[in-house]
Design a protein around this motif. Structure first.
Motif, PDB file in Angstrom:
ATOM      1  N   ALA A 119       2.330  10.014  -9.940  1.00 43.18           N
ATOM      2  CA  ALA A 119       1.411  10.211 -11.072  1.00 43.18           C
ATOM      3  C   ALA A 119       0.668  11.536 -10.930  1.00 43.18           C
ATOM      4  O   ALA A 119       0.435  12.236 -11.931  1.00 43.18           O
ATOM      5  N   THR A 120       0.307  11.891  -9.721  1.00 41.51           N
ATOM      6  CA  THR A 120      -0.379  13.161  -9.485  1.00 41.51           C
ATOM      7  C   THR A 120       0.530  14.333  -9.838  1.00 41.51           C
ATOM      8  O   THR A 120       0.089  15.307 -10.463  1.00 41.51           O
ATOM      9  N   VAL A 121       1.779  14.254  -9.459  1.00 35.52           N
ATOM     10  CA  VAL A 121       2.731  15.330  -9.764  1.00 35.52           C
ATOM     11  C   VAL A 121       2.910  15.458 -11.277  1.00 35.52           C
ATOM     12  O   VAL A 121       2.915  16.564 -11.828  1.00 35.52           O
ATOM     13  N   ARG A 122       3.036  14.320 -11.974  1.00 37.01           N
ATOM     14  CA  ARG A 122       3.176  14.369 -13.442  1.00 37.01           C
ATOM     15  C   ARG A 122       1.929  14.973 -14.094  1.00 37.01           C
ATOM     16  O   ARG A 122       2.027  15.752 -15.042  1.00 37.01           O
ATOM     17  N   ALA A 123       0.764  14.603 -13.587  1.00 34.18           N
ATOM     18  CA  ALA A 123      -0.483  15.143 -14.145  1.00 34.18           C
ATOM     19  C   ALA A 123      -0.563  16.651 -13.920  1.00 34.18           C
ATOM     20  O   ALA A 123      -0.984  17.399 -14.808  1.00 34.18           O
ATOM     21  N   GLU A 124      -0.152  17.099 -12.743  1.00 35.34           N
ATOM     22  CA  GLU A 124      -0.184  18.535 -12.455  1.00 35.34           C
ATOM     23  C   GLU A 124       0.777  19.311 -13.352  1.00 35.34           C
ATOM     24  O   GLU A 124       0.482  20.428 -13.767  1.00 35.34           O
ATOM     25  N   THR A 125       1.919  18.723 -13.675  1.00 33.87           N
ATOM     26  CA  THR A 125       2.861  19.411 -14.567  1.00 33.87           C
ATOM     27  C   THR A 125       2.390  19.352 -16.020  1.00 33.87           C
ATOM     28  O   THR A 125       2.752  20.222 -16.814  1.00 33.87           O
ATOM     29  N   ALA A 126       1.593  18.366 -16.369  1.00 38.09           N
ATOM     30  CA  ALA A 126       1.110  18.229 -17.746  1.00 38.09           C
ATOM     31  C   ALA A 126      -0.078  19.151 -18.036  1.00 38.09           C
ATOM     32  O   ALA A 126      -0.327  19.485 -19.200  1.00 38.09           O
ATOM     33  N   ILE A 127      -0.803  19.571 -17.025  1.00 37.63           N
ATOM     34  CA  ILE A 127      -1.994  20.413 -17.225  1.00 37.63           C
ATOM     35  C   ILE A 127      -1.658  21.722 -17.936  1.00 37.63           C
ATOM     36  O   ILE A 127      -2.323  22.084 -18.907  1.00 37.63           O
ATOM     37  N   LEU A 166       0.829  -1.194   0.000  1.00 38.37           N
ATOM     38  CA  LEU A 166       0.000   0.000   0.000  1.00 38.37           C
ATOM     39  C   LEU A 166       0.875   1.260   0.000  1.00 38.37           C
ATOM     40  O   LEU A 166       0.573   2.228  -0.711  1.00 38.37           O
ATOM     41  N   ALA A 167       1.966   1.230   0.725  1.00 42.78           N
ATOM     42  CA  ALA A 167       2.878   2.368   0.740  1.00 42.78           C
ATOM     43  C   ALA A 167       3.490   2.582  -0.643  1.00 42.78           C
ATOM     44  O   ALA A 167       3.613   3.722  -1.117  1.00 42.78           O
ATOM     45  N   LYS A 168       3.838   1.490  -1.328  1.00 42.91           N
ATOM     46  CA  LYS A 168       4.386   1.603  -2.685  1.00 42.91           C
ATOM     47  C   LYS A 168       3.329   2.183  -3.635  1.00 42.91           C
ATOM     48  O   LYS A 168       3.640   3.020  -4.485  1.00 42.91           O
ATOM     49  N   ILE A 169       2.086   1.745  -3.488  1.00 42.32           N
ATOM     50  CA  ILE A 169       1.003   2.248  -4.332  1.00 42.32           C
ATOM     51  C   ILE A 169       0.789   3.739  -4.083  1.00 42.32           C
ATOM     52  O   ILE A 169       0.596   4.522  -5.019  1.00 42.32           O
ATOM     53  N   ILE A 170       0.839   4.153  -2.820  1.00 40.44           N
ATOM     54  CA  ILE A 170       0.656   5.563  -2.477  1.00 40.44           C
ATOM     55  C   ILE A 170       1.771   6.404  -3.070  1.00 40.44           C
ATOM     56  O   ILE A 170       1.524   7.493  -3.618  1.00 40.44           O
ATOM     57  N   VAL A 171       3.000   5.920  -3.018  1.00 42.39           N
ATOM     58  CA  VAL A 171       4.131   6.652  -3.587  1.00 42.39           C
ATOM     59  C   VAL A 171       3.960   6.797  -5.095  1.00 42.39           C
ATOM     60  O   VAL A 171       4.147   7.882  -5.660  1.00 42.39           O
ATOM     61  N   SER A 172       3.582   5.710  -5.768  1.00 36.60           N
ATOM     62  CA  SER A 172       3.400   5.791  -7.223  1.00 36.60           C
ATOM     63  C   SER A 172       2.212   6.693  -7.581  1.00 36.60           C
ATOM     64  O   SER A 172       2.244   7.407  -8.591  1.00 36.60           O
ATOM     65  N   PHE A 173       1.173   6.688  -6.766  1.00 40.24           N
ATOM     66  CA  PHE A 173       0.027   7.566  -6.991  1.00 40.24           C
ATOM     67  C   PHE A 173       0.443   9.029  -6.850  1.00 40.24           C
ATOM     68  O   PHE A 173       0.044   9.876  -7.655  1.00 40.24           O
ATOM     69  N   ASN A 174       1.260   9.316  -5.849  1.00 40.07           N
ATOM     70  CA  ASN A 174       1.757  10.690  -5.671  1.00 40.07           C
ATOM     71  C   ASN A 174       2.600  11.130  -6.866  1.00 40.07           C
ATOM     72  O   ASN A 174       2.491  12.272  -7.332  1.00 40.07           O
TER      73      ASN A 174
END
Length: 173
Positions: A49-57, A39-47
């Protein structure tokens, strides 16, 4: 039997049950710890992905604005071309009407008799005198015939627009 032995047996059975329950609980806690790491690994990868999405907007917004501007430019250019084509069609229609009327007047002259002196200089110059307005209900066939009559003119003396009109009329045959 002695009450002490029965009591010891009951306590022994309860201890065995408690030990079994503790083993089962230990296995579940181990699985939970393992899942917690996943779950910790999933949370890190989700974070991430969120950062990449925010930079892509902002990049997406810029691309959308550029595409919108390009589309607007093309629409404006298309409208300009549409207006130019409408003008050219109007001019071509006017010229076709003139040619049609010229053929009609030439036919009338041929039927009524020899050519008059006023039409001879016009034919020598390679151009017909401006004919009267087009009669209502005139057919496109007459316009084609007018093009054929105009084909008798000297090619060098025709304007570019006349040559294009003749080509268009001949292609309609």
């Amino acid at each position: 039997m002695d009450w002490k032995i029965i009591l010891d047996l009951v306590v022994s059975v309860l201890l065995v049950a408690t030990i079994g329950y503790a083993v089962m609980l230990n296995q579940r806690l181990t699985a939970l710890r393992k899942n917690r790491d996943d779950l910790a690994k999933i949370i890190v990868s989700f974070n991430e992905a969120t950062v990449r999405a925010e930079t892509a907007i902002p990049k997406l917004r810029k691309a959308a604005e550029d595409a919108g501007q390009s589309l607007q430019d093309r629409v404006e250019k298309a409208q300009s071309l549409r207006d130019d084509l409408a003008f050219m069609i109007e001019r071509a229609d006017t010229m076709a009407n003139r040619l049609e009327n010229a053929v009609r007047s030439a036919r009338t002259e041929v039927r009524t008799g020899p050519a008059t002196a006023t039409s001879a200089p016009a034919k020598e110059s390679g151009r017909m005198a401006p004919p009267p307005e087009r009669a209502p209900g005139a057919s496109p066939r007459a316009a084609t015939m007018a093009a054929a009559a105009a084909a008798d003119m000297d090619v060098d003396e025709r304007s570019e627009a006349e040559r294009e009109l003749l080509r268009a009329l001949q292609s309609m045959r």
